[in-house]
Design an enzyme around this catalytic site. Structure first.
Site, mmCIF file in Angstrom:
data_model
loop_
_atom_site.group_PDB
_atom_site.id
_atom_site.type_symbol
_atom_site.label_atom_id
_atom_site.label_comp_id
_atom_site.label_asym_id
_atom_site.label_seq_id
_atom_site.Cartn_x
_atom_site.Cartn_y
_atom_site.Cartn_z
ATOM 1 N N LYS A 157 0.840 -1.213 0.000
ATOM 2 C CA LYS A 157 0.000 0.000 0.000
ATOM 3 C C LYS A 157 0.871 1.256 0.000
ATOM 4 O O LYS A 157 0.656 2.176 -0.787
ATOM 5 C CB LYS A 157 -0.924 0.016 1.235
ATOM 6 C CG LYS A 157 -1.832 -1.198 1.351
ATOM 7 C CD LYS A 157 -2.755 -1.107 2.544
ATOM 8 C CE LYS A 157 -2.058 -1.135 3.889
ATOM 9 N NZ LYS A 157 -1.346 -2.390 4.189
ATOM 10 N N ARG A 161 -9.841 1.422 7.991
ATOM 11 C CA ARG A 161 -9.434 0.088 8.400
ATOM 12 C C ARG A 161 -10.519 -0.651 9.166
ATOM 13 O O ARG A 161 -10.308 -1.787 9.580
ATOM 14 C CB ARG A 161 -8.232 0.245 9.319
ATOM 15 C CG ARG A 161 -7.025 -0.508 8.848
ATOM 16 C CD ARG A 161 -5.895 0.008 9.652
ATOM 17 N NE ARG A 161 -4.797 -0.877 9.657
ATOM 18 C CZ ARG A 161 -3.624 -0.540 9.170
ATOM 19 N NH1 ARG A 161 -3.438 0.616 8.597
ATOM 20 N NH2 ARG A 161 -2.633 -1.376 9.263
ATOM 21 N N ARG A 163 11.526 -5.313 5.199
ATOM 22 C CA ARG A 163 11.351 -3.876 4.949
ATOM 23 C C ARG A 163 12.283 -3.017 5.809
ATOM 24 O O ARG A 163 12.464 -3.250 6.989
ATOM 25 C CB ARG A 163 9.912 -3.454 5.250
ATOM 26 C CG ARG A 163 9.744 -1.927 5.185
ATOM 27 C CD ARG A 163 8.343 -1.475 5.274
ATOM 28 N NE ARG A 163 7.582 -2.169 6.288
ATOM 29 C CZ ARG A 163 6.264 -2.250 6.288
ATOM 30 N NH1 ARG A 163 5.574 -1.682 5.337
ATOM 31 N NH2 ARG A 163 5.648 -2.911 7.242
ATOM 32 N N ARG A 206 10.714 -0.915 11.486
ATOM 33 C CA ARG A 206 9.607 -0.608 12.391
ATOM 34 C C ARG A 206 9.510 -1.673 13.481
ATOM 35 O O ARG A 206 9.684 -2.864 13.191
ATOM 36 C CB ARG A 206 8.294 -0.581 11.592
ATOM 37 C CG ARG A 206 8.101 0.710 10.836
ATOM 38 C CD ARG A 206 6.997 0.667 9.834
ATOM 39 N NE ARG A 206 5.805 -0.089 10.207
ATOM 40 C CZ ARG A 206 4.749 -0.240 9.420
ATOM 41 N NH1 ARG A 206 4.729 0.337 8.221
ATOM 42 N NH2 ARG A 206 3.711 -0.934 9.790
ATOM 43 N N ARG A 245 -0.854 -8.802 13.607
ATOM 44 C CA ARG A 245 -1.269 -7.796 12.617
ATOM 45 C C ARG A 245 -2.183 -8.420 11.570
ATOM 46 O O ARG A 245 -3.172 -7.821 11.157
ATOM 47 C CB ARG A 245 -0.033 -7.169 11.950
ATOM 48 C CG ARG A 245 0.663 -6.173 12.854
ATOM 49 C CD ARG A 245 2.002 -5.745 12.306
ATOM 50 N NE ARG A 245 1.919 -4.965 11.093
ATOM 51 C CZ ARG A 245 2.970 -4.689 10.325
ATOM 52 N NH1 ARG A 245 4.173 -5.151 10.648
ATOM 53 N NH2 ARG A 245 2.824 -3.942 9.266
HETATM 54 P P1 AP5 Z 1 4.817 -1.548 1.835
HETATM 55 O O1 AP5 Z 1 4.480 -0.751 0.619
HETATM 56 O O2 AP5 Z 1 5.531 -0.839 2.952
HETATM 57 O O3 AP5 Z 1 3.518 -2.322 2.366
HETATM 58 P P2 AP5 Z 1 2.235 -1.822 3.136
HETATM 59 O O4 AP5 Z 1 1.049 -2.504 2.548
HETATM 60 O O5 AP5 Z 1 2.202 -0.321 3.196
HETATM 61 O O6 AP5 Z 1 2.524 -2.455 4.549
HETATM 62 P P3 AP5 Z 1 2.424 -1.891 6.023
HETATM 63 O O7 AP5 Z 1 3.085 -2.928 6.874
HETATM 64 O O8 AP5 Z 1 2.946 -0.486 6.124
HETATM 65 O O9 AP5 Z 1 0.899 -1.903 6.259
HETATM 66 P P4 AP5 Z 1 0.196 -1.847 7.575
HETATM 67 O O10 AP5 Z 1 -1.178 -1.630 7.109
HETATM 68 O O11 AP5 Z 1 0.396 -2.993 8.481
HETATM 69 O O12 AP5 Z 1 0.935 -0.634 8.354
HETATM 70 P P5 AP5 Z 1 0.489 0.823 8.756
HETATM 71 O O13 AP5 Z 1 1.689 1.658 8.833
HETATM 72 O O14 AP5 Z 1 -0.666 1.285 7.953
HETATM 73 O O15 AP5 Z 1 5.670 -2.801 1.359
HETATM 74 C C1 AP5 Z 1 6.143 -3.776 2.283
HETATM 75 C C2 AP5 Z 1 7.496 -4.319 1.804
HETATM 76 O O16 AP5 Z 1 7.299 -5.018 0.572
HETATM 77 C C3 AP5 Z 1 8.554 -3.232 1.504
HETATM 78 O O17 AP5 Z 1 9.809 -3.706 1.878
HETATM 79 C C4 AP5 Z 1 8.458 -3.041 -0.021
HETATM 80 O O18 AP5 Z 1 9.697 -2.619 -0.554
HETATM 81 C C5 AP5 Z 1 8.068 -4.434 -0.488
HETATM 82 N N1 AP5 Z 1 7.194 -4.423 -1.669
HETATM 83 C C6 AP5 Z 1 6.137 -3.611 -1.908
HETATM 84 N N2 AP5 Z 1 5.557 -3.914 -3.080
HETATM 85 C C7 AP5 Z 1 6.266 -4.967 -3.596
HETATM 86 C C8 AP5 Z 1 6.158 -5.743 -4.791
HETATM 87 N N3 AP5 Z 1 5.187 -5.530 -5.692
HETATM 88 N N4 AP5 Z 1 7.053 -6.750 -4.979
HETATM 89 C C9 AP5 Z 1 8.026 -7.013 -4.061
HETATM 90 N N5 AP5 Z 1 8.194 -6.298 -2.911
HETATM 91 C C10 AP5 Z 1 7.302 -5.293 -2.692
HETATM 92 O O19 AP5 Z 1 -0.089 0.576 10.235
HETATM 93 C C11 AP5 Z 1 0.751 0.283 11.312
HETATM 94 C C12 AP5 Z 1 -0.067 0.265 12.606
HETATM 95 O O20 AP5 Z 1 -0.620 1.576 12.828
HETATM 96 C C13 AP5 Z 1 -1.285 -0.662 12.604
HETATM 97 O O21 AP5 Z 1 -0.945 -1.978 12.969
HETATM 98 C C14 AP5 Z 1 -2.184 0.031 13.633
HETATM 99 O O22 AP5 Z 1 -1.768 -0.236 14.943
HETATM 100 C C15 AP5 Z 1 -1.955 1.503 13.355
HETATM 101 N N6 AP5 Z 1 -2.895 2.061 12.369
HETATM 102 C C16 AP5 Z 1 -2.569 2.614 11.174
HETATM 103 N N7 AP5 Z 1 -3.653 3.039 10.516
HETATM 104 C C17 AP5 Z 1 -4.710 2.749 11.330
HETATM 105 C C18 AP5 Z 1 -6.113 2.927 11.210
HETATM 106 N N8 AP5 Z 1 -6.660 3.487 10.096
HETATM 107 N N9 AP5 Z 1 -6.903 2.498 12.227
HETATM 108 C C19 AP5 Z 1 -6.377 1.946 13.332
HETATM 109 N N10 AP5 Z 1 -5.052 1.738 13.510
HETATM 110 C C20 AP5 Z 1 -4.229 2.140 12.516
#
Ligand code: AP5
Length: 230
Positions: free
Chosen positions: A24, A99, A138, A171, A182
């Protein structure tokens, strides 16, 4: 590959939906840059609050470290304030929001109030087997936020960002033992949004197991196809 600059403005919200590690953030940055609109990552916003030690950050930190979702009441406030800013007037790309169904309903109202049409929602579909490799590999630049992967996109110099030399960090919730919680939080609280947006006729899908460029192209095509339809 599609042309680098779109001929028209985005003028809507884009929602990237998918499990942790689906890509994402990677795709949201690209799309936001193409349309010159903000990339709104609620994860990044919350991490900033944690780093600054705000009262919201103090509440969110242990929840995020356990791999659980932060309560809707805290997240909705930061999103509502953020989209008031003038840089959001031509649209924005959400990454990690909404979410929960409650967040999606709130967002629907917020978009109406701001005069935006219905959002473009793209579900990044990925096999769970790939997720662990993506998450544990990552590394993110502390200064510019560029995303690397030790297995697939390693930096040229270990621990340093190729663009600005910034320090790369892992992270705390990317540790292997937090990935399970997660994923469970995603299945229980976020996966129902797939059916929610499908019912509204707004859901599009991309195969997120493909290369970054291929996923980018799928999103681009779906977005163009959706133009004018909703
Ligand atoms: P990346 O693009 O970083 O993936 P992502 O989907 O953004 O993954 P996240 O782990 O950031 O998602 P998340 O939803 O768990 O975290 P968030 O920060 O929102 O890619 C991942 C890896 O893969 C990278 O190394 C990249 O290089 C590689 N990659 C990408 N695309 C690729 C491809 N096509 N091929 C190969 N490799 C690839 O949330 C974190 C925490 O915050 C949550 O757990 C929660 O506690 C809180 N939080 C955040 N938002 C909310 C909300 N709306 N409500 C409640 N709690 C929330």
């Amino acid at each position: 590959m599609p042309e680098k600059r779109p001929p028209e403005e985005l003028n809507r919200a884009v929602i990237l939906l998918g499990p942790p590690g689906a890509g994402k953030g990677t795709q949201a940055k690209k799309l936001a840059a193409k349309y010159s609109v903000p990339h709104l990552s609620t994860g990044d916003m919350l991490r900033e609050h944690v780093a600054l030690g705000t009262s919201l950050g103090v509440k969110a930190k242990p929840i995020m470290e356990r791999g659980e979702l932060v309560p809707d009441s805290l997240v909705l406030k930061i999103v509502a304030v953020r989209i008031e800013r003038p840089d959001c007037s031509h649209g924005f790309v959400f990454d990690g929001f909404p979410r929960t169904v409650a967040q999606a309903q709130y967002l629907g109202e917020l978009l109406k109030q701001h005069g935006f049409r219905r959002p473009f929602v793209i579900h990044l579909v990925i096999d769970t087997a790939l997720i662990l490799r993506r998450i544990t590999g990552r590394r993110t630049c502390k200064t510019g936020g560029e995303i690397y992967n030790l297995y697939d996109f390693p930096p040229k110099v270990e621990g340093r960002c190729d663009s600005d030399g910034g320090e790369l960090w892992q992270r705390p919730d990317d540790r292997e033992e937090i990935v399970g919680p997660r994923l469970r939080a995603y299945e229980k609280q976020t996966a129902p949004l797939v059916a929610y947006y499908k019912r509204l006729g707004l859901l599009h899908e991309a195969d997120a197991s493909k290369s970054v460029e291929e996923v980018e192209e799928q999103i681009w095509k779906a977005l163009h196809h959706a133009r004018g339809k909703h």
